[in-house]
Design a protein around this motif. Structure first.
Motif, PDB file in Angstrom:
ATOM      1  N   ASP A  16       6.013  10.380  16.417  1.00  0.00           N
ATOM      2  CA  ASP A  16       7.397  10.757  16.679  1.00  0.00           C
ATOM      3  C   ASP A  16       8.283   9.516  16.565  1.00  0.00           C
ATOM      4  OD1 ASP A  16       9.761  11.090  18.785  1.00  0.00           O
ATOM      5  OD2 ASP A  16       9.138  13.093  18.135  1.00  0.00           O
ATOM      6  N   LYS A  17       9.409   9.658  15.868  1.00  0.00           N
ATOM      7  CA  LYS A  17      10.278   8.506  15.649  1.00  0.00           C
ATOM      8  C   LYS A  17      10.814   7.920  16.959  1.00  0.00           C
ATOM      9  CE  LYS A  17      12.270   9.303  11.038  1.00  0.00           C
ATOM     10  NZ  LYS A  17      13.532   9.600  10.325  1.00  0.00           N
ATOM     11  N   LYS A  18      11.148   8.768  17.889  1.00  0.00           N
ATOM     12  CA  LYS A  18      11.830   8.290  19.097  1.00  0.00           C
ATOM     13  C   LYS A  18      10.867   7.708  20.129  1.00  0.00           C
ATOM     14  CE  LYS A  18      15.906  11.266  18.772  1.00  0.00           C
ATOM     15  NZ  LYS A  18      16.711  12.330  19.430  1.00  0.00           N
ATOM     16  N   ASP A  19       9.892   8.512  20.562  1.00  0.00           N
ATOM     17  CA  ASP A  19       9.046   8.050  21.663  1.00  0.00           C
ATOM     18  C   ASP A  19       7.717   7.459  21.211  1.00  0.00           C
ATOM     19  OD1 ASP A  19       7.460  10.224  20.974  1.00  0.00           O
ATOM     20  OD2 ASP A  19       8.128  11.474  22.640  1.00  0.00           O
ATOM     21  N   LYS A  20       7.488   7.399  19.879  1.00  0.00           N
ATOM     22  CA  LYS A  20       6.281   6.791  19.302  1.00  0.00           C
ATOM     23  C   LYS A  20       4.999   7.536  19.675  1.00  0.00           C
ATOM     24  CE  LYS A  20       8.873   3.417  17.800  1.00  0.00           C
ATOM     25  NZ  LYS A  20       9.264   3.329  16.382  1.00  0.00           N
ATOM     26  N   SER A  21       5.112   8.764  20.187  1.00  0.00           N
ATOM     27  CA  SER A  21       3.918   9.530  20.536  1.00  0.00           C
ATOM     28  C   SER A  21       3.220  10.016  19.271  1.00  0.00           C
ATOM     29  CB  SER A  21       4.282  10.724  21.412  1.00  0.00           C
ATOM     30  OG  SER A  21       5.183  11.586  20.726  1.00  0.00           O
ATOM     31  N   VAL A  22       1.914  10.179  19.346  1.00  0.00           N
ATOM     32  CA  VAL A  22       1.115  10.592  18.192  1.00  0.00           C
ATOM     33  C   VAL A  22       1.288  12.083  17.931  1.00  0.00           C
ATOM     34  CG1 VAL A  22      -1.224  10.862  17.297  1.00  0.00           C
ATOM     35  CG2 VAL A  22      -0.571   8.756  18.481  1.00  0.00           C
ATOM     36  N   ILE A  23       1.610  12.423  16.695  1.00  0.00           N
ATOM     37  CA  ILE A  23       1.688  13.827  16.276  1.00  0.00           C
ATOM     38  C   ILE A  23       0.343  14.255  15.691  1.00  0.00           C
ATOM     39  CG2 ILE A  23       2.879  15.514  14.841  1.00  0.00           C
ATOM     40  CD1 ILE A  23       4.677  14.247  16.963  1.00  0.00           C
ATOM     41  N   ARG A  24      -0.140  13.506  14.695  1.00  0.00           N
ATOM     42  CA  ARG A  24      -1.435  13.799  14.080  1.00  0.00           C
ATOM     43  C   ARG A  24      -2.039  12.519  13.495  1.00  0.00           C
ATOM     44  NH1 ARG A  24       1.547  17.471  11.668  1.00  0.00           N
ATOM     45  NH2 ARG A  24       1.223  16.759   9.526  1.00  0.00           N
ATOM     46  N   TRP A  25      -3.305  12.300  13.773  1.00  0.00           N
ATOM     47  CA  TRP A  25      -4.071  11.295  13.035  1.00  0.00           C
ATOM     48  C   TRP A  25      -4.588  11.946  11.759  1.00  0.00           C
ATOM     49  CZ3 TRP A  25      -5.185   6.184  14.305  1.00  0.00           C
ATOM     50  CH2 TRP A  25      -4.828   5.773  15.598  1.00  0.00           C
ATOM     51  N   PHE A  76      -2.848  11.184   2.220  1.00  0.00           N
ATOM     52  CA  PHE A  76      -3.044  11.395   3.651  1.00  0.00           C
ATOM     53  C   PHE A  76      -4.008  12.558   3.849  1.00  0.00           C
ATOM     54  CE2 PHE A  76      -1.744  13.271   7.748  1.00  0.00           C
ATOM     55  CZ  PHE A  76      -1.853  12.152   8.576  1.00  0.00           C
ATOM     56  N   ARG A  77      -5.046  12.349   4.619  1.00  0.00           N
ATOM     57  CA  ARG A  77      -6.060  13.377   4.838  1.00  0.00           C
ATOM     58  C   ARG A  77      -5.635  14.255   6.006  1.00  0.00           C
ATOM     59  NH1 ARG A  77     -10.058   8.580   4.475  1.00  0.00           N
ATOM     60  NH2 ARG A  77      -9.879   8.688   6.756  1.00  0.00           N
ATOM     61  N   ASP A  78      -5.130  15.421   5.665  1.00  0.00           N
ATOM     62  CA  ASP A  78      -4.579  16.303   6.692  1.00  0.00           C
ATOM     63  C   ASP A  78      -5.213  17.673   6.563  1.00  0.00           C
ATOM     64  OD1 ASP A  78      -3.073  17.198   8.769  1.00  0.00           O
ATOM     65  OD2 ASP A  78      -1.138  16.939   7.796  1.00  0.00           O
ATOM     66  N   GLU A  79      -5.700  18.215   7.640  1.00  0.00           N
ATOM     67  CA  GLU A  79      -6.287  19.552   7.635  1.00  0.00           C
ATOM     68  C   GLU A  79      -5.731  20.340   8.818  1.00  0.00           C
ATOM     69  OE1 GLU A  79     -10.512  19.367   7.579  1.00  0.00           O
ATOM     70  OE2 GLU A  79     -10.600  18.136   5.754  1.00  0.00           O
ATOM     71  N   GLY A  80      -5.450  21.590   8.573  1.00  0.00           N
ATOM     72  CA  GLY A  80      -5.027  22.453   9.662  1.00  0.00           C
ATOM     73  C   GLY A  80      -3.539  22.491   9.929  1.00  0.00           C
ATOM     74  N   ILE A 110       0.854  -1.185   0.000  1.00  0.00           N
ATOM     75  CA  ILE A 110       0.000   0.000   0.000  1.00  0.00           C
ATOM     76  C   ILE A 110       0.888   1.232   0.000  1.00  0.00           C
ATOM     77  CG2 ILE A 110      -0.220   0.168   2.527  1.00  0.00           C
ATOM     78  CD1 ILE A 110      -3.227   0.838   1.994  1.00  0.00           C
ATOM     79  N   SER A 111       0.470   2.257  -0.730  1.00  0.00           N
ATOM     80  CA  SER A 111       1.246   3.494  -0.764  1.00  0.00           C
ATOM     81  C   SER A 111       0.306   4.679  -0.620  1.00  0.00           C
ATOM     82  CB  SER A 111       2.056   3.616  -2.063  1.00  0.00           C
ATOM     83  OG  SER A 111       1.202   3.671  -3.186  1.00  0.00           O
ATOM     84  N   VAL A 112       0.828   5.724   0.020  1.00  0.00           N
ATOM     85  CA  VAL A 112       0.023   6.911   0.281  1.00  0.00           C
ATOM     86  C   VAL A 112       0.923   8.138   0.201  1.00  0.00           C
ATOM     87  CG1 VAL A 112       0.387   6.629   2.768  1.00  0.00           C
ATOM     88  CG2 VAL A 112      -1.509   8.048   1.961  1.00  0.00           C
ATOM     89  N   SER A 113       0.411   9.204  -0.368  1.00  0.00           N
ATOM     90  CA  SER A 113       1.151  10.461  -0.426  1.00  0.00           C
ATOM     91  C   SER A 113       0.928  11.226   0.877  1.00  0.00           C
ATOM     92  CB  SER A 113       0.682  11.302  -1.613  1.00  0.00           C
ATOM     93  OG  SER A 113       1.018  10.677  -2.831  1.00  0.00           O
ATOM     94  N   ALA A 114       2.014  11.567   1.543  1.00  0.00           N
ATOM     95  CA  ALA A 114       1.932  12.310   2.809  1.00  0.00           C
ATOM     96  C   ALA A 114       3.163  13.204   2.911  1.00  0.00           C
ATOM     97  CB  ALA A 114       1.851  11.346   3.987  1.00  0.00           C
ATOM     98  N   PRO A 115       3.096  14.425   2.360  1.00  0.00           N
ATOM     99  CA  PRO A 115       4.290  15.284   2.331  1.00  0.00           C
ATOM    100  C   PRO A 115       4.515  16.106   3.590  1.00  0.00           C
ATOM    101  CG  PRO A 115       2.508  16.327   1.126  1.00  0.00           C
ATOM    102  CD  PRO A 115       1.980  15.002   1.593  1.00  0.00           C
ATOM    103  N   GLU A 116       3.499  16.250   4.450  1.00  0.00           N
ATOM    104  CA  GLU A 116       3.598  17.194   5.562  1.00  0.00           C
ATOM    105  C   GLU A 116       4.210  16.552   6.800  1.00  0.00           C
ATOM    106  OE1 GLU A 116       0.714  16.019   4.245  1.00  0.00           O
ATOM    107  OE2 GLU A 116      -0.769  17.595   4.074  1.00  0.00           O
TER     108      GLU A 116
END
Length: 865
Positions: free
Chosen positions: A196-205, A231-235, A132-138
Motif C-alpha cells: 500500500d502506498k500510504k501505510d506500506k502494508s503488504v498487499i501481496r507477495w 511478477f508471479r501472481d496467482e489467485g 531491473i524491470s518486471v512486468s506486473a499489471p495487476e
C-alpha cells in the motif's frame, strides 16, 4: 555506445535465436533482416550491436528459427529499452517472455483505464549501476511494487524499507539497484512485493521461491539491465460490472431522435454514478446502402473503418448562421425525440439535410485546419475509397463532405473514449464477423472474399431454419498469404476508440457456416473449411448411400399434407413433379429457394402464399447429404437432418448408421482441424492490438473452441439460460471461468421479463430449482425477482458481468417499461428486422432515478464488483 544482449535459451541442433526490433540495427521489424545471435556452450545466446551516441528508445523481441523458417517467437509484448545516458555501454540480461497466465491485465483496458497510473521517474546519478524491470499489471492505483531482499539496499526483507519501483512504463516496473560492494561476494536473494502506498502494508507477495540475482563482473561505464521478468501472481481476481446498450437506443434531451456519440458521455456519467466500469455497444460502422430502415441493421457495414454519420451530434458540428434553418432543426429535433422508437428514415433524412448545410457553411474552413489535415493523412488509405464509394452511391454530395463527416465522427467518438477514461470506464466495441456484400472493401479487395457464398449460422435457439446473414465468406487462403493484413487493420482501427471488443460469432474463425447463393435459409449450408466424407467412408459406416437419392431434394407424397395442408393438390400441379412412384421433387423453375423467393416476391403477401412459399423452401432442404462445392464425390451430412422427412423414411439400420456418422462428423472429426484453423487466425489478430479480447461463442460449439479461447485467454460469453453443457437446463453461474463475460441476455434474445413469460413450464423449474423459491412462479417477473437474478449474475466468478440496460431497469417497478414486448432489440429469425429499440426514458431521467441507482450500486457493492 555498445549494447550486448544476453538470453538463456535451450535449443536443438539446427536452431538459431534471432532478435528483431524497431532499430535499423535490429532489422526494423523485418524478420528477414533480424540479427542472428551467437551461442556459448552453456546455452547463453548473445549479440553485440553498436549504436550512435544518442538517446534511444526502442523495442525488440526474440524468435527461434530452424533454417529459414521461424518456428517460435515470444509472446506479443515486446521488450523495451529507453537509454538516455549515452556515456555508458549496456549489458542486457533478458528472460524469454512466454504467455503469462494473466494476459487480460496487460490490455489497454487495464493499463490505460482501470489500473492507469500517473508516470513517476526515479532519478539516479550513479555511473556504475544495475537496472531491473518486471512486468506486473495487476496493481491498482493506491498500490505500488517494491523489490525486497537480503541486502540493506533492498530493505533486508522488510517491505516497508524496500526499493520502490518506477511505474513510468506501466505495466512494466523498473528500478536502479544501488548495491554495495559486499553483495557481490554472496548471492543476492530477492522478491517482488505489492504494498500500500500510504501505510506500506503488504498487499501481496509474489509466489514461488526467492529469486537469485547473478551479477556479472562489473565494468567501468557499463550498466547491467535485467529485463523480461514477470511478477508471479496467482489467485488475484478483480471483477467489475457494466452495461450493454446500442448507441442508437440511447435517449437524451440533446440527441436527435436517435442516440449519438455525445450521448455516450452522458451515459458514462450514469455508469460512474452507479459504480459501473464498462460500457459495451453494438457496431457503429457505416451501414448506409439505401438510406432506408434496412440500413438500421448494424452488422452489415459498408466499411470496416468508417463510422456511421447517423451517430453525429449535430450541435457539436456547429450552428447554422440561418436562424430560420436553426429553428427548423430544433423543431424537428423535438418531434423526433418525442417518438417512442427510432424513426430511422426520418432521422436519416433530417440529419443528411443538416450535413449538407453545415458543410456548405463550415466545410472549407474545417478542411483547411491542421487537425483535419492530420486526420486525413492518417486515414486516407481507407477514407478516399470510402468517400468515392459514398459519392457514387448518393450522387448528390461532393466527395469532400464524406471526409468532413468522418472527421467529426472521429472527434466525437474519441472525445467519448477520453471522457470515459477520465471516469475510469472502458468502452467495449463489437467486431462483426462479416462485411456487407456491396461494401467498400469488397470492391477494393475482392480477392479476400467468396462472393458465391453467404455467411450465416446453422439452426439454433434463435432460428430453427438457420440464419443467412448475406455476407460473403472470407477467402482465408488469400488473407493468410497477406499475413491477415486486412483483419489487422480492422482491429487496429477499432483500437482507436475502444479498449475492449467483442468478436461477433468467434466460431467463424474456426469454421464458418457457408450457404450457397441459391439459398434463402441456412439449412442447406456447410461448414467451411471442413473435411467432407467420401462415398466409401459413408458406406463403411453402414449407411446404404446412393448419392442421387440422398443429395437431390425430394419428398414422399404422404408427407405433403403436413407441409401444404389444403393447398397440397394445387402445389403438386403447379410447383412439383413426380420423381418416382411415391415421391415429388420441385420443378426446375422452383428447385432453389432463391427462385421460389423471386416467384413469390411479386405476389400478394397473404397466408396462403406464405404457407406455400415456406413449405417449398422446406422441400428444397429435403436432402440427407450435400455435395462438397470444391471436391466432387465428397459429401457433408445435412445439418439437423434427423428432423427431415427423408430421414423419417429410413429403416432402423440406416437411421442408426446415419446418426453415428452425423455425431462423428459434427462433434469429433474436425476437432483438431478446426482448432488449428482458429488458433492460426486468432493469435495474430488479437496480438495486433492491446485491446481486451472477448468472443461471442454461442451456438453449436466444437470442443476445440473453448480450448483455443482458454489458451489465448479470449473471454467467453456465458448466459444462464443458454448452457454450453447439453446435459443441463441452466448454467451454474458459480462455476463460470474467470476469463469470461457473464450476461443475462444479448441483443438477439428476449430480456429477463420477456423470457419469463415465453415458457411457463421452464420458468417454473427455474423458479424452484435455480432461484430456490417454493410454490408457483408468478406470471410476471416482479422487480424483486429481477433483482435476485441480477445478483446471481453479478455474483458469478466472471471478471466481467455486463447487463443489458433493459434488465438493469427491470429491478425498479416504477422505472421499467410497462410493455415488456417493446424491450426487444432484434429477432434473428427475421433478416429484415427493423432495429429501432429506444430507451423509454432519458439519460437525464436515469441520473435522477435515486432509488434505482441506489439499488444497482448496492448490487454491485454486495457482489464485490
Amino acid at each position: 555506445m555498445k549494447i550486448t544482449f544476453n538470453i538463456q535459451y535451450d535449443t536443438t541442433w539446427g536452431q538459431t535465436l534471432h532478435i528483431a526490433g524497431s532499430l535499423p540495427e535490429l532489422g526494423a521489424w523485418n524478420n528477414a533482416c533480424a540479427k542472428e545471435m551467437h551461442c556459448t556452450e552453456a546455452g547463453n545466446w548473445f549479440l553485440e550491436i553498436e549504436l550512435p551516441d544518442a538517446p534511444v528508445d526502442f523495442e525488440y523481441r526474440y524468435f527461434l528459427r530452424s533454417g529459414v523458417r521461424m518456428i517460435f517467437e515470444e509472446w506479443k509484448k515486446n521488450h523495451r529499452l529507453s537509454i538516455a545516458d549515452t556515456t555508458e555501454n549496456y549489458y542486457v540480461i533478458d528472460c524469454w517472455q512466454n504467455f503469462p497466465k494473466n494476459i487480460p491485465f496487460y490490455s489497454s483496458a487495464f493499463a490505460k483505464c482501470w489500473f492507469a497510473r500517473t508516470p513517476r521517474k526515479v532519478q539516479t546519478n550513479r555511473r556504475e549501476k544495475i537496472q531491473i524491470s518486471v512486468s506486473a499489471p495487476e496493481i491498482i492505483g493506491n498500490q505500488t511494487l517494491v523489490m525486497v531482499g537480503n541486502q540493506p539496499e533492498l530493505g533486508n526483507w522488510n517491505p516497508a524499507q524496500a526499493l520502490v519501483m518506477d511505474d513510468a512504463n506501466f505495466p512494466e516496473w523498473s528500478c536502479q539497484i544501488p548495491l554495495s560492494e559486499p553483495c557481490r561476494t554472496h548471492p543476492v536473494e530477492y522478491k517482488f512485493c505489492i504494498i500500500d502506498k500510504k501505510d506500506k502494508s503488504v498487499i501481496r507477495w509474489e509466489t514461488g521461491e526467492n529469486r537469485i540475482l547473478s551479477l556479472p563482473d562489473p565494468k567501468k561505464n557499463e550498466t547491467v539491465i535485467f529485463s523480461g521478468l514477470q511478477f508471479r501472481d496467482e489467485g488475484f481476481e478483480w471483477k467489475c460490472a457494466g452495461t450493454v446498450v446500442p448507441v442508437f437506443s440511447l435517449r437524451s434531451e440533446h440527441s436527435f431522435g436517435i442516440g449519438d456519440f455525445a450521448d455516450l458521455k452522458a451515459f458514462v456519467d450514469w455508469l460512474s454514478l452507479t459504480s459501473q466500469k464498462i460500457l459495451q455497444i453494438l457496431p457503429v460502422n457505416d451501414t448506409t446502402q439505401t438510406h432506408t430502415y434496412l440500413d438500421s441493421y448494424p452488422y452489415s457495414a459498408i466499411s470496416i473503418y468508417a463510422l456511421h454519420p447517423v451517430y453525429l451530434r449535430l450541435d457539436a458540428m456547429g450552428k447554422l448562421n440561418s436562424s430560420e434553418r436553426d429553428v427548423f432543426y430544433r423543431k424537428k429535433q423535438k418531434e423526433l425525440n418525442a417518438l417512442e422508437a427510432v424513426d430511422y428514415e426520418q432521422v436519416e433524412q433530417t440529419k443528411w439535410a443538416f450535413f449538407g448545410e453545415i458543410f456548405n457553411q463550415e466545410g472549407e474552413k474545417t478542411l483547411d485546419s491542421e487537425e483535419f489535415i492530420e486526420f486525413f493523412n492518417n486515414n486516407k488509405e481507407w477514407l478516399v475509397p470510402y468517400a468515392s464509394y459514398s459519392h457514387l452511391r448518393d450522387k448528390i454530395y461532393p466527395v469532400e463532405l464524406y471526409y468532413y463527416l468522418q472527421f467529426h465522427l472521429h472527434r466525437q467518438l474519441s472525445e467519448a473514449k477520453d471522457y470515459a477514461h477520465s471516469k475510469g470506464i472502458v468502452l467495449k466495441g463489437d467486431i462483426p464477423v462479416g462485411i456487407g456484400r456491396t461494401s467498400v472493401e469488397v470492391h477494393t479487395a475482392p480477392e479476400f472474399f467468396n462472393m458465391q457464398y453467404s455467411t450465416g449460422a446453422p439452426p439454433d435457439d434463435f432460428s430453427a431454419t438457420g440464419q443467412n446473414w448475406g455476407f460473403p465468406t472470407c477467402n482465408w487462403t488469400e488473407m493468410e498469404a497477406d499475413q491477415f493484413g486486412w483483419w489487422k487493420k480492422r482491429f487496429g482501427k477499432m483500437s482507436d476508440y475502444f479498449d475492449a471488443y467483442r468478436i461477433d460469432h468467434i466460431l467463424g474463425f474456426f469454421r464458418i457456416w457457408e450457404i450457397p447463393e441459391s439459398s434463402v435459409q441456412g439449412l442447406s449450408g456447410c461448414f467451411s473449411p471442413a473435411l467432407p466424407l467420401s462415398v466409401e467412408e459413408i458406406r463403411h459406416a453402414g449407411f446404404n448411400f446412393q448419392p442421387e437419392r440422398y443429395t437431390r431434394a425430394r419428398i414422399n407424397e404422404c408427407f405433403l399434407p403436413e407441409l401444404f395442408g389444403d393447398y397440397t393438390k394445387e402445389v403438386c400441379r403447379i410447383y412439383l413433379d413426380r420423381s418416382s412412384a411415391r415421391h415429388f421433387a420441385p420443378k426446375e423453375k422452383f428447385n432453389t429457394q432463391l427462385k421460389i423467393k423471386t416467384w413469390f416476391s411479386g405476389k400478394e403477401d397473404d397466408e396462403k402464399n406464405r404457407v406455400i412459399r415456406d413449405s417449398l423452401y422446406a422441400v428444397c432442404n429435403e436432402v440427407l447429404f450435400i455435395e462438397d462445392r470444391q471436391e466432387h464425390n465428397r459429401f457433408h451430412p445435412r445439418i439437423v437432418a434427423s428432423s427431415s422427412f427423408m430421414y423419417r423414411e429410413l429403416d432402423s439400420s440406416d437411421k442408426y448408421a446415419f446418426d453415428n456418422l452425423y455425431r462423428d462428423y459434427f462433434y469429433r472429426r474436425h476437432n483438431i482441424f478446426w482448432g488449428e484453423q482458429g488458433y492460426g487466425k486468432l493469435l495474430p489478430l488479437i496480438s495486433s492490438t492491446d485491446m481486451l479480447a472477448c468472443g461471442e461463442d454461442l451456438g453449436m460449439i466444437p470442443e476445440c473452441v473453448p480450448a483455443v479461447m482458454k489458451q489465448l485467454q479470449i473471454f467467453s460469453l456465458e448466459i444462464e439460460r443458454m448452457p454450453k453443457d447439453p446435459g443441463v437446463e441452466f448454467t451454474c453461474l458459480l462455476n463460470l471461468p474467470y476469463h469470461s463475460v457473464c450476461t443475462t441476455s444479448t441483443h438477439d434474445m428476449a430480456t429477463i421479463r420477456m423470457w419469463w413469460k415465453e415458457n411457463p413450464e421452464k420458468t417454473q423449474r427455474y423458479y424452484n430449482d435455480v432461484l430456490h423459491r417454493r410454490g408457483t412462479a408468478p406470471d410476471e417477473c416482479p422487480a424483486e425477482i429481477c433483482g435476485q437474478i441480477l445478483f446471481n449474475h453479478l455474483n458469478a466468478r466472471s471478471m466481467l458481468t455486463i447487463i443489458p440496460l433493459q434488465d438493469w431497469l427491470s429491478v425498479d417497478d416504477r422505472i421499467r417499461r410497462a410493455d415488456t414486448n417493446k424491450e426487444r432489440i432484434n429477432i434473428p429469425a427475421n433478416p429484415f428486422h427493423y432495429w429501432k429499440y429506444r430507451m423509454h426514458l432519458t439519460i437525464e431521467d436515469l441520473m435522477h432515478a435515486v432509488k434505482l441507482n441506489a439499488r444497482i450500486k448496492d448490487l454491485i457493492r454486495d457482489t464485490g464488483r
